[in-house]
Motif scaffolding. Sequence first.
Motif: not given
Length: 121
Positions: A4-5, A36-37, A94-98, A110-111
Motif C-alpha cells: 500500500l503506497v 485511513w488512519f 496519514y496511513y492507508c490500511a487494509a 496491511y499498512w
Amino acid sequence: QVQLVESGGDSVQAGGSLTLSCAASKFTVSGACMGWFRQAPGKDREGVAHIDSGRSTTSYGDSVKGRFTISRDNAKNTLYLQMNNLKPEDTGMYYCAAYDNMYCMGTPLYWGQGTQVTVSS
C-alpha cells in the motif's frame, strides 16, 4: 507481497485542501474494508475514515466529519482521502490500511508507509 503506497501529503495552510492516494498492489481495494488512519507527534494512531466492501458504507472520526471524504477507484485499485477545510490539528502522518474482512472488523492487516500532512495556522 501486498503493498500500500500513499502519496499526496504536503504542507498547507489552514483552510486548504489535499487529496491523499493509496495505490494497492497484490491486494484488491474493493474486496475488503479499507481505512485511513493518522498519527500526530506524541499521540496514538487514530482512525480517520473507513469504507467497507459491502455497500461501500463510509464512516468517519468525529473530528473530520463533514470535511473529509473517503472513496476508492476500483479500476485504478486506489483508495483516496479528500480533505477540505484543513485545520492545524489535522497535522500528522496519514496511513492507508487494509483489513482482512469486508466490514472493518478488528484491526487492519496491511499498512502503508505513511504520508505527512502538515497544516499551518
